[in-house]
Enzyme design. Structure first.
Site, PDB file in Angstrom:
ATOM      1  N   SER A 180       0.667  -1.320   0.117  1.00  0.00           N
ATOM      2  CA  SER A 180       0.498   0.064   0.022  1.00  0.00           C
ATOM      3  C   SER A 180       1.018   1.257  -0.654  1.00  0.00           C
ATOM      4  O   SER A 180       0.339   2.222  -0.778  1.00  0.00           O
ATOM      5  CB  SER A 180      -0.656  -0.171   1.527  1.00  0.00           C
ATOM      6  OG  SER A 180      -0.009   0.122   2.456  1.00  0.00           O
ATOM      7  N   HIS A 210      -2.821  -8.448   1.435  1.00  0.00           N
ATOM      8  CA  HIS A 210      -2.450  -7.738   1.988  1.00  0.00           C
ATOM      9  C   HIS A 210      -2.955  -7.042   3.876  1.00  0.00           C
ATOM     10  O   HIS A 210      -3.001  -7.953   4.193  1.00  0.00           O
ATOM     11  CB  HIS A 210      -1.943  -6.028   1.617  1.00  0.00           C
ATOM     12  CG  HIS A 210      -0.812  -4.989   2.157  1.00  0.00           C
ATOM     13  ND1 HIS A 210      -0.253  -5.288   3.175  1.00  0.00           N
ATOM     14  CD2 HIS A 210      -1.090  -3.748   1.630  1.00  0.00           C
ATOM     15  CE1 HIS A 210       0.161  -3.893   3.132  1.00  0.00           C
ATOM     16  NE2 HIS A 210      -0.758  -3.250   2.194  1.00  0.00           N
ATOM     17  N   HIS A 249       5.200 -14.432   4.650  1.00  0.00           N
ATOM     18  CA  HIS A 249       5.656 -12.245   4.425  1.00  0.00           C
ATOM     19  C   HIS A 249       7.136 -12.383   3.672  1.00  0.00           C
ATOM     20  O   HIS A 249       8.198 -13.293   3.014  1.00  0.00           O
ATOM     21  CB  HIS A 249       6.265 -11.898   5.844  1.00  0.00           C
ATOM     22  CG  HIS A 249       6.088 -10.849   5.934  1.00  0.00           C
ATOM     23  ND1 HIS A 249       6.556  -9.774   5.869  1.00  0.00           N
ATOM     24  CD2 HIS A 249       5.243  -9.312   6.370  1.00  0.00           C
ATOM     25  CE1 HIS A 249       6.783  -8.084   5.748  1.00  0.00           C
ATOM     26  NE2 HIS A 249       5.553  -7.802   6.594  1.00  0.00           N
ATOM     27  N   ARG A 258       6.673  -7.979  15.038  1.00  0.00           N
ATOM     28  CA  ARG A 258       5.775  -7.693  15.220  1.00  0.00           C
ATOM     29  C   ARG A 258       4.447  -9.016  16.160  1.00  0.00           C
ATOM     30  O   ARG A 258       3.835  -9.217  16.773  1.00  0.00           O
ATOM     31  CB  ARG A 258       4.298  -6.710  14.260  1.00  0.00           C
ATOM     32  CG  ARG A 258       5.612  -6.047  14.187  1.00  0.00           C
ATOM     33  CD  ARG A 258       5.114  -5.244  12.289  1.00  0.00           C
ATOM     34  NE  ARG A 258       4.625  -6.111  11.741  1.00  0.00           N
ATOM     35  CZ  ARG A 258       3.998  -6.134  10.529  1.00  0.00           C
ATOM     36  NH1 ARG A 258       3.829  -5.368   9.866  1.00  0.00           N
ATOM     37  NH2 ARG A 258       4.603  -7.229   9.029  1.00  0.00           N
ATOM     38  N   ASP A 297      -0.721 -10.529  11.040  1.00  0.00           N
ATOM     39  CA  ASP A 297      -1.896 -10.402  11.378  1.00  0.00           C
ATOM     40  C   ASP A 297      -3.165 -11.824  11.713  1.00  0.00           C
ATOM     41  O   ASP A 297      -3.987 -11.672  12.423  1.00  0.00           O
ATOM     42  CB  ASP A 297      -2.572 -10.162   9.677  1.00  0.00           C
ATOM     43  CG  ASP A 297      -2.441  -9.122   9.142  1.00  0.00           C
ATOM     44  OD1 ASP A 297      -2.790  -8.094   9.804  1.00  0.00           O
ATOM     45  OD2 ASP A 297      -2.665  -8.994   7.884  1.00  0.00           O
TER      46      ASP A 297
HETATM   47  N1  ACO Z   1       0.076 -20.358   3.522  1.00  0.00           N
HETATM   48  C1  ACO Z   1       0.051 -21.240   3.067  1.00  0.00           C
HETATM   49  N2  ACO Z   1       1.542 -21.487   1.667  1.00  0.00           N
HETATM   50  C2  ACO Z   1       2.138 -19.741   1.631  1.00  0.00           C
HETATM   51  C3  ACO Z   1       2.342 -18.713   2.975  1.00  0.00           C
HETATM   52  C4  ACO Z   1       0.160 -18.699   3.559  1.00  0.00           C
HETATM   53  N3  ACO Z   1      -0.008 -17.821   3.685  1.00  0.00           N
HETATM   54  N4  ACO Z   1       2.655 -18.040   2.356  1.00  0.00           N
HETATM   55  C5  ACO Z   1       3.797 -18.101   1.676  1.00  0.00           C
HETATM   56  N5  ACO Z   1       3.325 -19.505   1.286  1.00  0.00           N
HETATM   57  C6  ACO Z   1       4.298 -20.358   0.363  1.00  0.00           C
HETATM   58  C7  ACO Z   1       4.204 -19.962  -0.674  1.00  0.00           C
HETATM   59  O1  ACO Z   1       3.422 -21.029  -1.270  1.00  0.00           O
HETATM   60  C8  ACO Z   1       5.349 -20.413  -1.647  1.00  0.00           C
HETATM   61  O2  ACO Z   1       5.654 -22.036  -1.094  1.00  0.00           O
HETATM   62  P1  ACO Z   1       6.310 -22.833  -2.355  1.00  0.00           P
HETATM   63  O3  ACO Z   1       7.734 -22.599  -2.221  1.00  0.00           O
HETATM   64  O4  ACO Z   1       6.367 -24.363  -1.974  1.00  0.00           O
HETATM   65  O5  ACO Z   1       6.201 -22.055  -3.726  1.00  0.00           O
HETATM   66  C9  ACO Z   1       7.005 -20.078  -0.517  1.00  0.00           C
HETATM   67  O6  ACO Z   1       6.036 -19.941   0.661  1.00  0.00           O
HETATM   68  C10 ACO Z   1       7.514 -18.558  -0.946  1.00  0.00           C
HETATM   69  O7  ACO Z   1       5.732 -17.888  -0.891  1.00  0.00           O
HETATM   70  P2  ACO Z   1       5.523 -16.696  -1.518  1.00  0.00           P
HETATM   71  O8  ACO Z   1       3.954 -16.822  -1.866  1.00  0.00           O
HETATM   72  O9  ACO Z   1       7.196 -16.503  -2.654  1.00  0.00           O
HETATM   73  O10 ACO Z   1       5.808 -15.565  -0.840  1.00  0.00           O
HETATM   74  P3  ACO Z   1       5.478 -13.892  -1.179  1.00  0.00           P
HETATM   75  O11 ACO Z   1       7.255 -12.658  -0.088  1.00  0.00           O
HETATM   76  O12 ACO Z   1       5.714 -14.314  -2.460  1.00  0.00           O
HETATM   77  O13 ACO Z   1       3.920 -13.323  -0.439  1.00  0.00           O
HETATM   78  C11 ACO Z   1       2.464 -13.023   1.142  1.00  0.00           C
HETATM   79  C12 ACO Z   1       4.458 -13.640   0.381  1.00  0.00           C
HETATM   80  C13 ACO Z   1       2.099 -12.585   0.094  1.00  0.00           C
HETATM   81  C14 ACO Z   1       2.478 -12.289   2.574  1.00  0.00           C
HETATM   82  C15 ACO Z   1       2.371 -14.555   0.879  1.00  0.00           C
HETATM   83  O14 ACO Z   1       2.722 -14.704   2.328  1.00  0.00           O
HETATM   84  C16 ACO Z   1       0.482 -15.319   1.690  1.00  0.00           C
HETATM   85  O15 ACO Z   1      -0.269 -14.973   0.628  1.00  0.00           O
HETATM   86  N6  ACO Z   1       0.104 -14.777   3.304  1.00  0.00           N
HETATM   87  C17 ACO Z   1      -0.908 -14.970   3.318  1.00  0.00           C
HETATM   88  C18 ACO Z   1      -1.661 -13.267   3.376  1.00  0.00           C
HETATM   89  C19 ACO Z   1      -1.097 -12.912   4.582  1.00  0.00           C
HETATM   90  O16 ACO Z   1      -1.279 -12.959   5.491  1.00  0.00           O
HETATM   91  N7  ACO Z   1      -1.577 -12.024   4.391  1.00  0.00           N
HETATM   92  C20 ACO Z   1      -0.766 -10.703   5.395  1.00  0.00           C
HETATM   93  C21 ACO Z   1       0.955 -10.277   4.662  1.00  0.00           C
HETATM   94  S1  ACO Z   1       2.236  -9.124   6.361  1.00  0.00           S
HETATM   95  C22 ACO Z   1       0.283  -7.885   6.121  1.00  0.00           C
HETATM   96  O17 ACO Z   1       0.277  -7.601   5.296  1.00  0.00           O
HETATM   97  C23 ACO Z   1       0.717  -6.770   7.181  1.00  0.00           C
END
Ligand code: ACO
Length: 354
Positions: A180, A210, A249, A258, A297
């Site tokens: 954001s 996010h 993350h 946090r 979160d």
């Molecule tokens: N659940 C399951 N698997 C996950 C999660 C999750 N929440 N987050 C990451 N992974 C896995 C991915 O599938 C990937 O696995 P692989 O290597 O086997 O393919 C690996 O972990 C790496 O993850 P990426 O998606 O590459 O991480 P990226 O940095 O692109 O995404 C994000 C970060 C968007 C926060 C992601 O972790 C996600 O979608 N989390 C869930 C949503 C969430 O909780 N968002 C809040 C973020 S904090 C905030 O905004 C205050």
């Protein structure tokens, strides 16, 4: 083009500019202007920390008093705004506040004062749009500080716990180039006005990857009563390759400081809360299975639930805090501005005739 630079998708690990506002630090600690965010949450008020973020230094007594007065004197919304919210009557508060902010009259002038007004009004817009939807009377904020006043508007819980809410608000204040904030900086780089830039940021914060994650966490925690439930839930999600909200993350690959802080806060005030116990079970198993840490979160949702805050406010709480970070980033972007306009590689058809 020979001078093209191909970067990873999602700009992962790409440094696009510098900032003096916050860093996740070499040590993995989130620092606001050099101070640890978790230490500020423990020892400072929301206004002191927000002042630090916006102005680069902790306030003296007089500066703090001026800052508070400016915020509190703008904590009001007109009857016309209340009437519009009654017409919209929408459950999704984020949609309401994004729309209401975008309507805010903008005249070229004192952009900092415009930020102060948006910061002061956002908690009221959140609370009053919920009242319009639910048909409940609007409340006047009570209490001394910014977060205490906000808490008084949205919580049905024990008002003695407002300080735990304030700590969470402090931890949500700022996080360098998150999605954001980056959206806000892209907007600011076009020299658009603060209202438009904040509208971009609010629209981006809303997404479930996010800020939207925190409101989705409670849904699954409510169905987890024991370790077997936690394992079944996680294994099912992973098998279906679905993301579990509150985990992972872009920056914190080992731990989100946090999340750990809020987890400890809950351990202190609500060690037996069933959703807290469920969150710990899910966190432990997720780490064992996938090595992924909880993000803020996960525990923010549990804390707000425990504090008697309706799930419809979770994301607005994040927005009402993060807007102070956006304020600092807006002016930092303008100080040494270059329009943010990346290039793309083309994957469409070759040039062809009609
Ligand atoms: N659940 C399951 N698997 C996950 C999660 C999750 N929440 N987050 C990451 N992974 C896995 C991915 O599938 C990937 O696995 P692989 O290597 O086997 O393919 C690996 O972990 C790496 O993850 P990426 O998606 O590459 O991480 P990226 O940095 O692109 O995404 C994000 C970060 C968007 C926060 C992601 O972790 C996600 O979608 N989390 C869930 C949503 C969430 O909780 N968002 C809040 C973020 S904090 C905030 O905004 C205050």
């Amino acid at each position: 083009m020979s001078d093209e630079i191909i970067v990873p998708k999602g700009l992962a690990n790409v440094v696009v500019d510098s900032t003096s506002i916050a860093t996740t630090g070499a040590s993995g600690n989130l620092l606001y202007r050099g101070y640890r965010a978790v230490e500020l949450a423990e020892k400072k008020t929301f206004e002191e920390t927000a002042y630090l973020i916006v102005n680069g230094k902790l306030p003296d007594k007089e500066e703090l008093s001026r800052f508070r007065n400016e915020l509190f004197s703008n904590m009001k919304v007109s009857k016309e705004v209340l009437d519009i919210m009654k017409i919209i009557k929408e459950h999704d508060i984020m949609r309401n506040i994004r729309s209401m902010v975008s309507l805010y009259p903008y005249a070229k002038g004192n952009d900092q004062s415009l930020f102060t007004q948006m910061e002061a009004k956002l908690p009221l817009l959140s609370a009053y749009s919920a009242s319009a939807f639910l048909g409940t009377p609007v409340k006047e904020p009570t209490g001394e500080g910014f977060s205490q006043k906000f808490f008084s508007l949205i919580s049905n819980g024990n008002s003695k716990n407002w300080r735990s809410f304030e700590k969470l608000m402090i931890l949500y204040l700022e996080h360098e180039f998150n999605a954001s904030t980056f959206a806000l900086r892209v907007s600011a780089s076009t020299l658009t006005d603060p209202v438009s830039a904040v509208t971009s940021a609010l629209a981006t914060l809303k997404g479930p990857l996010h800020g939207g994650a925190n409101s989705e966490v409670l849904t699954y925690l409510g169905s987890i009563e024991n370790e077997a439930d936690a394992k079944k839930f996680i294994e099912g999600k992973l098998e279906r390759k679905e993301k579990i909200m509150g985990f992972g993350h872009r920056v914190y690959k080992k731990k989100d400081p946090r999340a750990q802080f809020v987890r400890e806060e809950l351990g202190r005030i609500a060690p037996k809360d069933p959703k807290y116990v469920a969150a710990e079970m899910v966190e432990n198993y997720m780490f064992e299975k996938k090595g992924l840490p909880a993000n803020v979160d996960l525990y923010a949702a549990v804390l707000m639930d425990y504090l008697g805050i309706n799930e419809m406010f979770y994301l607005p709480v994040f927005a009402c805090s993060r807007i102070f970070g956006w304020n600092a980033h807006y002016f930092e972007q303008l100080k040494d501005n270059k329009i943010i306009r990346p290039a793309s590689s083309y994957s469409g058809p070759e040039e062809r005739g009609l």
